[in-house]
Design a protein around this motif. Structure first.
Motif, short mmCIF file in Angstrom:
data_model
loop_
_atom_site.label_atom_id
_atom_site.label_comp_id
_atom_site.label_asym_id
_atom_site.label_seq_id
_atom_site.Cartn_x
_atom_site.Cartn_y
_atom_site.Cartn_z
N LEU A 96 0.84 -1.21 0.00
CA LEU A 96 0.00 0.00 0.00
C LEU A 96 0.87 1.25 0.00
N TYR A 97 1.90 1.25 0.84
CA TYR A 97 2.82 2.40 0.87
C TYR A 97 3.39 2.65 -0.53
N LYS A 98 3.88 1.60 -1.17
CA LYS A 98 4.51 1.76 -2.49
C LYS A 98 3.51 2.25 -3.53
N SER A 99 2.27 1.79 -3.46
CA SER A 99 1.28 2.23 -4.44
C SER A 99 1.00 3.73 -4.30
N VAL A 100 0.96 4.22 -3.08
CA VAL A 100 0.75 5.66 -2.87
C VAL A 100 1.99 6.43 -3.33
N GLU A 101 3.16 5.93 -3.00
CA GLU A 101 4.41 6.56 -3.44
C GLU A 101 4.46 6.61 -4.97
N ASP A 102 4.03 5.54 -5.63
CA ASP A 102 3.98 5.51 -7.09
C ASP A 102 3.10 6.64 -7.63
N ASN A 103 1.99 6.91 -6.94
CA ASN A 103 1.08 7.99 -7.37
C ASN A 103 1.80 9.34 -7.38
N TYR A 104 2.62 9.60 -6.38
CA TYR A 104 3.37 10.85 -6.32
C TYR A 104 4.39 10.92 -7.45
N VAL A 105 5.12 9.84 -7.66
CA VAL A 105 6.12 9.80 -8.74
C VAL A 105 5.45 10.03 -10.09
N ASN A 106 4.34 9.34 -10.32
CA ASN A 106 3.62 9.48 -11.59
C ASN A 106 3.07 10.89 -11.77
N THR A 107 2.66 11.51 -10.68
CA THR A 107 2.15 12.88 -10.75
C THR A 107 3.24 13.85 -11.20
N VAL A 108 4.43 13.74 -10.64
CA VAL A 108 5.53 14.61 -11.05
C VAL A 108 5.81 14.42 -12.53
N GLY A 109 5.89 13.18 -12.99
CA GLY A 109 6.13 12.91 -14.40
C GLY A 109 5.03 13.45 -15.30
N THR A 110 3.78 13.31 -14.88
CA THR A 110 2.65 13.81 -15.66
C THR A 110 2.72 15.33 -15.81
N ILE A 111 3.03 16.02 -14.72
CA ILE A 111 3.12 17.48 -14.79
C ILE A 111 4.31 17.90 -15.66
N MET A 112 5.43 17.22 -15.52
CA MET A 112 6.58 17.51 -16.38
C MET A 112 6.19 17.37 -17.85
N ASN A 113 5.53 16.28 -18.19
CA ASN A 113 5.13 16.06 -19.58
C ASN A 113 4.16 17.12 -20.06
N TYR A 114 3.19 17.47 -19.22
CA TYR A 114 2.20 18.49 -19.59
C TYR A 114 2.87 19.84 -19.87
N LEU A 115 3.85 20.17 -19.05
CA LEU A 115 4.54 21.46 -19.19
C LEU A 115 5.70 21.40 -20.19
N ASN A 116 5.88 20.27 -20.83
CA ASN A 116 6.99 20.07 -21.77
C ASN A 116 8.34 20.32 -21.11
N VAL A 117 8.47 19.86 -19.87
CA VAL A 117 9.72 19.99 -19.14
C VAL A 117 10.55 18.75 -19.44
N SER A 118 11.70 18.94 -20.08
CA SER A 118 12.53 17.80 -20.46
C SER A 118 13.30 17.23 -19.28
N HIS A 119 13.58 18.08 -18.29
CA HIS A 119 14.34 17.62 -17.13
C HIS A 119 14.09 18.55 -15.94
N LEU A 120 14.31 18.01 -14.77
CA LEU A 120 14.31 18.80 -13.54
C LEU A 120 15.73 18.77 -12.99
N THR A 121 16.16 19.90 -12.47
CA THR A 121 17.47 19.99 -11.83
C THR A 121 17.31 19.68 -10.36
N VAL A 122 18.24 18.89 -9.82
CA VAL A 122 18.25 18.56 -8.41
C VAL A 122 19.50 19.20 -7.81
#
Length: 173
Positions: free
Chosen positions: A44-70
């Protein structure tokens, strides 16, 4: 900037002060405990964590962000403590990408939507702290209690329903 709070917490349970009224888990250390009659399992923990990871990727794709700087990377503990966590929650750390990110991530690393997952996981697990951004386009803030904030140069309202279908809630702040 457009500012959003994105989390697993349903806003209907937020009081007028913004405080969440339901008892819920807030960290990896809550695995094995029961909240609202449901046992928090590794799965259950991992499935919720996956939702957060997928959300970041979805927003990046929507905004045409090729990369994020860390940058400004801060380790939450020393390596010995990190390895204790890895041992305790082995099923969540059996992916070498996560451990590699912990040990090898350096300031100003640029990561694509396909590569950002291990960093998001380390942030959610409070193993690291870091600034995650695409200058003038998008910033990701992950703090304590499994809260994530996203600031964007352009609104993301047109993908809010898609994000919420992934299992997280989006609140404009």
């Amino acid at each position: 900037m457009n500012k959003y709070r994105i989390s697993k917490y349903n806003p209907i349970f937020r009081g007028s002060t913004g405080r969440y009224s339901k008892e819920d888990w807030t960290a990896i250390s809550d695995i094995g405990k029961t909240f609202d009659g449901q046992l928090l399992t590794v799965e259950l923990y991992k499935s919720v964590e996956d939702n957060y990871v997928n959300t970041v990727g979805t927003i990046m794709n929507y905004l045409n962000v090729s990369h994020l700087t860390v940058s400004n990377i801060r380790k939450g503990s020393n390596e010995e403590e990190f390895e204790k966590v890895v041992t305790k929650y082995q099923p969540l750390y059996n992916n070498n990408e996560i451990r590699d990110a912990y040990y090898n991530l350096v300031d100003n690393t640029k990561l694509s939507a396909q590569e950002i997952g291990p960093v998001v996981r380390l942030l959610l697990r409070e193993d690291i702290g870091a600034d995650v951004y695409c200058e003038n386009v998008m910033r990701v803030f992950i703090g304590y209690d499994y809260l994530m904030g996203i600031h964007t140069a352009q609104p993301i309202e047109s993908i809010v329903l898609d994000i919420e279908r992934m299992g997280v809630f989006v609140e404009k702040v």
